[in-house]
Each structure stands twice: as C-alpha cells, then as structure tokens.
Scaffold this motif. Structure first.
Motif, short mmCIF file in Angstrom:
data_model
loop_
_atom_site.label_atom_id
_atom_site.label_comp_id
_atom_site.label_asym_id
_atom_site.label_seq_id
_atom_site.Cartn_x
_atom_site.Cartn_y
_atom_site.Cartn_z
N THR A 57 0.82 -1.21 0.00
CA THR A 57 0.00 0.00 0.00
C THR A 57 0.86 1.26 0.00
OG1 THR A 57 -0.24 -0.40 2.36
CG2 THR A 57 -2.15 -0.85 1.01
N GLU A 58 2.14 1.12 0.36
CA GLU A 58 3.05 2.26 0.34
C GLU A 58 3.59 2.50 -1.07
OE1 GLU A 58 4.18 4.44 2.89
OE2 GLU A 58 2.31 3.65 3.70
N CYS A 59 4.35 1.51 -1.57
CA CYS A 59 5.12 1.75 -2.80
C CYS A 59 4.54 1.07 -4.04
CB CYS A 59 6.56 1.30 -2.60
SG CYS A 59 6.78 -0.48 -2.51
N GLY A 60 3.67 0.08 -3.87
CA GLY A 60 3.11 -0.60 -5.04
C GLY A 60 3.86 -1.85 -5.44
N ASN A 61 4.93 -2.18 -4.69
CA ASN A 61 5.67 -3.42 -4.93
C ASN A 61 4.77 -4.62 -4.66
OD1 ASN A 61 7.81 -5.20 -5.32
ND2 ASN A 61 8.70 -4.86 -3.28
N LEU A 62 5.12 -5.77 -5.21
CA LEU A 62 4.39 -7.00 -4.91
C LEU A 62 5.17 -7.80 -3.88
CD1 LEU A 62 3.14 -8.17 -8.41
CD2 LEU A 62 1.72 -7.43 -6.50
N VAL A 84 9.54 4.46 -10.30
CA VAL A 84 9.68 3.54 -11.42
C VAL A 84 8.31 3.30 -12.06
CG1 VAL A 84 11.74 2.35 -10.54
CG2 VAL A 84 9.47 1.52 -9.90
N GLU A 85 8.34 2.75 -13.28
CA GLU A 85 7.06 2.49 -13.95
C GLU A 85 6.38 1.24 -13.41
OE1 GLU A 85 7.37 2.39 -18.28
OE2 GLU A 85 8.69 4.15 -18.18
N HIS A 86 7.16 0.15 -13.36
CA HIS A 86 6.55 -1.13 -13.02
C HIS A 86 7.34 -1.86 -11.94
CE1 HIS A 86 3.89 -0.69 -16.43
NE2 HIS A 86 4.94 -0.43 -17.19
N VAL A 105 6.04 2.86 -7.25
CA VAL A 105 5.69 2.28 -8.55
C VAL A 105 4.49 3.03 -9.11
CG1 VAL A 105 4.96 0.18 -9.76
CG2 VAL A 105 6.48 -0.01 -7.78
N LEU A 106 4.69 3.63 -10.30
CA LEU A 106 3.62 4.41 -10.91
C LEU A 106 2.53 3.52 -11.49
CD1 LEU A 106 5.36 7.26 -12.94
CD2 LEU A 106 4.14 7.44 -10.78
#
Ligand SMILES: [Zn+2]
Length: 202
Positions: A57-62, A84-86, A105-106
């Motif tokens: 929920t912070e950075c979008g990483n998996l 970063v994009e992905h 992560v955008l």
C-alpha cells in the motif's frame, strides 16, 4: 503421446512470459520426475504466495508482506524516493543493489492516447508520500522511451518544490531501454550518474 493432463500442464506453462513450448515441456518433465524434491515444495510455495501476495500500500511493490520488505526495512533511506514504472523495474534496481532508498511504482506512463492521466498512475499518492516521508531526493528512474521521458518531464515540473532535489537516471541507459532488461552494472552506473533535472524551482 503424452496424457491430456500433462499436455494441459505443458500448454499452461508455454503461455508464461519467457517460456515457449520447448522449455515448458522440459520444465514440466523435470517437475514430474522430481515430485518430492521439486513439485510438492513448489505447490506449497505457490499456495503460500497466492494466499499472501498483495500490492504494497506504500510503494506498489508486490510482496507477501504489506508494507513490503523494502518499505518496512528500517535501514532504507526513507528520504530518498525512486519512481519507477513497473514492479519489474523496481526488482531490476534491487538486483543491482545500488539503491538504498525506497520506491514508488507508478503503474505505467502518462498517455493521452490511452486516457492515462496522473490519477491513473498513483501520482496524487506520490505527492502525499513526498510530504509525509519528508523526501529530500526524488530519483526518476523511468524507462528511456518516449512515454517514460514525457512522464519524467511532467513529474519534474509537477513535483518541483524548495528542498526537494529531483534527479533522473540517464547515463548508460540506452534509448528505448527498459530497466528490467539491463544488467546490474549498467543500472549501478545509471544510478550513480543520476543528474539533477532543471525545474523552475532550481
Ligand atoms: Zn513497499
């Protein structure tokens, strides 16, 4: 002729990125031949991951933890944020081991044609995070594509504020280059040679 179940398995794996029918066949055969040591542990790993994986929920990483391992690591520099994009780009930078900050992560790049504006890209949340983390350096590590660079310029202009240094990786990243395909050496050089972007504030 192989049985229908096994044929189905091979077909399934041959649709995975980076695997063709030939490597899928070898992969499946290897798993079947090593049921105890490889196939059963793989099932456990997949089940565990499937149950726990989510977008940080912070950075979008998996990750299977939320916040992810990077965001919850106290030794990471929270004041240095890398965009970063992905997730693949985040993982590529992590593999290089050259970055000690945290990520954002955008989820893509701006594209008027596809109707992708700032709100579709977690850009409002990026602004919030810059505030709450008291970010001192923002490094834009978008892919060296037309869309990536357009997004780069938009972010640099939109996020410029006193006390925030905005840098961009450049050196060593080939035109059309996607971070995921670069070797670690190139990424380390690109990070080390990041330059400050010209913004109205600076
Ligand atoms: Zn995270």
């Amino acid at each position: 002729m192989v049985g229908a179940d096994i044929e189905g398995l091979i077909k399934f794996f041959s649709k995975m990125p980076g695997l063709g029918p030939r490597s899928a066949r070898r992969f499946v055969l290897y798993l079947l031949k090593h049921k105890q040591q490889k196939l059963l542990p793989l099932i456990d790993l997949l089940a565990h991951t499937a149950e726990h994986v989510s977008e940080c929920t912070e950075c979008g990483n998996l990750d299977t933890e939320n916040p992810c391992t990077i965001c919850s690591n106290q030794r990471r520099n929270k004041a240095h944020l890398c965009v970063v994009e992905h997730v693949a780009d985040l993982w590529a930078l992590e593999r290089s081991g050259a970055f000690q900050g945290i990520y954002h992560v955008l989820g893509g790049t701006l594209s008027a044609l596809d109707g992708i504006g700032p709100d579709e890209l977690r850009i409002p949340y990026l602004k919030q995070r810059i505030q709450s983390n008291q970010t001192t350096e923002l490094t834009l590590a978008l892919n060296v594509t037309l869309e990536g660079q357009t997004t780069n310029h938009y972010l640099a202009a939109e996020l410029a504020s006193p006390g925030l240094k905005i840098t961009s990786i450049a050196h060593g990243v080939p035109l059309g280059g996607e971070l995921d395909y670069l070797d670690s050496g190139t990424l380390i050089t690109a990070l080390a040679a990041r330059r400050t972007l010209e913004t109205e504030e600076s």
